[in-house]
Scaffold this motif. Structure first.
Motif, PDB file in Angstrom:
ATOM      1  N   THR A  23      30.570  84.123  90.676  1.00 17.89           N
ATOM      2  CA  THR A  23      29.054  82.754  90.304  1.00 17.89           C
ATOM      3  C   THR A  23      28.160  83.929  90.691  1.00 17.89           C
ATOM      4  O   THR A  23      26.477  83.045  90.184  1.00 17.89           O
ATOM      5  N   TRP A  24      28.401  84.687  91.643  1.00 21.32           N
ATOM      6  CA  TRP A  24      26.909  86.064  91.656  1.00 21.32           C
ATOM      7  C   TRP A  24      26.042  86.191  89.750  1.00 21.32           C
ATOM      8  O   TRP A  24      24.902  86.473  89.775  1.00 21.32           O
ATOM      9  N   TRP A  65      27.057  84.886  87.101  1.00 22.30           N
ATOM     10  CA  TRP A  65      27.535  84.028  86.119  1.00 22.30           C
ATOM     11  C   TRP A  65      26.884  84.332  84.804  1.00 22.30           C
ATOM     12  O   TRP A  65      27.241  83.712  83.572  1.00 22.30           O
ATOM     13  N   TRP A 102      26.152  77.912  97.601  1.00 26.25           N
ATOM     14  CA  TRP A 102      26.150  79.495  97.278  1.00 26.25           C
ATOM     15  C   TRP A 102      26.132  79.620  95.418  1.00 26.25           C
ATOM     16  O   TRP A 102      25.119  80.017  95.067  1.00 26.25           O
ATOM     17  N   ALA A 103      26.528  78.193  94.950  1.00 24.30           N
ATOM     18  CA  ALA A 103      26.765  78.498  93.976  1.00 24.30           C
ATOM     19  C   ALA A 103      25.582  78.250  92.863  1.00 24.30           C
ATOM     20  O   ALA A 103      24.906  78.769  91.538  1.00 24.30           O
ATOM     21  N   CYS A 111      22.767  81.209  93.934  1.00 27.86           N
ATOM     22  CA  CYS A 111      23.210  82.263  92.347  1.00 27.86           C
ATOM     23  C   CYS A 111      22.767  81.440  91.591  1.00 27.86           C
ATOM     24  O   CYS A 111      22.432  82.148  90.868  1.00 27.86           O
TER      25      CYS A 111
END
Length: 304
Positions: free
Chosen positions: A33-34, A36, A185-186, A190
């Motif tokens: 996810t970081w 992506w 988070w996503a 991110c």
């Protein structure tokens, strides 16, 4: 099945391969996810779907008492809602109900049955009947299966909550908090668009899960013959934590995933006799047989 039942269900107080697997799954999810934006979308769909489906396999493992003897610790490992739509607490209750083998495939008693009662089928319009027949092919299960599974589950849970079920409401409040953390988070941290997470992680993960469950069970008069074996699982066997050896899992649900292949090899002939020879050579075999041909009729042959 005396020899199988004589094998110890427990192997150690802490099953470190499963602990390491959990670290790999959650660490991989954080990394993917970081980063992506650096990953091509088709690769992101494959990797994201793999991690979400892998976490589903981990959740299945922990609800059967792994990797520790503490239910609180195990449930904490399975709780994070990476898939967004399925609360671990609901999955745990319904899956353990599914393990009442005498009711396998029954659309009333088995929460994981792919069949419909005859009366319910008759009330459906032809478009829905066509979709459900298509869903009995592997192609349909991968394309529309996730939508049918997720949509049907959410509608059912919404009805339960709206009917005033306090326990279900509490579960969904806690689940909503976890979903918010995943999306913060996503999406917020991110910078991933929500639609990409829904496609590359949620839908792709559900499709891979649908592949695993597609041929696991099929109605037979004897309940012992309703659970399949998929040999030579390969990479998919790793993704599903050897749950492709499904009849063995139903007989020995407390055996950890990494012990199942050796146990299966030792008892292969007895297991195949037990389940009436419902064996597939591998997932390639399932694809060849059922990609565009129905695995079975959607109507349960005994439940009207």
């Amino acid at each position: 099945m005396a020899r199988i039942r004589s094998v110890s269900d427990r192997f150690s107080a802490v099953e470190w391969p499963t602990v390491g697997l959990a670290a790999l799954i959650y660490g991989g999810w954080l990394a993917l996810t970081w980063f992506w934006a650096e990953v091509p979308l088709p690769v992101l769909c494959l990797a994201g779907g793999w991690l979400v489906a892998w976490q589903g396999s981990l959740q299945h493992e922990v609800m059967h008492g792994h990797p520790t003897r503490s239910r609180r610790v195990n449930d904490a490992l399975g709780w994070p809602p990476l898939s967004l739509w399925l609360p671990y607490a609901v999955y745990r209750v319904t899956h353990l109900r599914h393990h009442r083998d005498e009711f396998l495939t029954d659309p009333i008693e088995d929460p994981e049955s792919a069949y419909l009662a005859g009366a319910r089928w008759d009330r459906l319009g032809r478009p829905w009947q066509w979709l459900l027949r298509f869903n009995m092919t592997l192609l349909g299960r991968l394309i529309i299966g996730p939508l049918i599974m997720i949509g049907g589950f959410l509608v059912s849970e919404a009805r339960t909550c709206l009917a005033g079920n306090r326990k279900a409401q509490r579960i969904w409040v806690r689940h909503g908090f976890g979903v918010a953390l995943v999306l913060v988070w996503a999406v917020a941290v991110c910078g991933m668009p929500a639609w990409i997470y829904l496609l590359a992680f949620v839908y792709s993960g559900a499709a891979l899960t649908r592949l695993r469950s597609f041929a696991e069970h099929r109605f037979a008069e004897r309940h012992e013959e309703r659970t399949a074996i998929v040999e030579n699982g390969g990479l998919l066997g790793l993704l599903y934590l050897n749950n492709n050896l499904h009849v063995l899992h139903h007989l020995k649900p407390l055996v950890p995933w990494y012990r199942l292949p050796a146990l299966y090899r030792a008892e292969r002939e007895e297991l195949i006799a037990y389940n009436g020879g419902l064996v597939y050579r591998g997932y390639g075999d399932i694809i060849r047989r059922f990609l565009v041909r129905g695995h079975d009729d959607p109507r349960h042959p005994r439940v009207m």
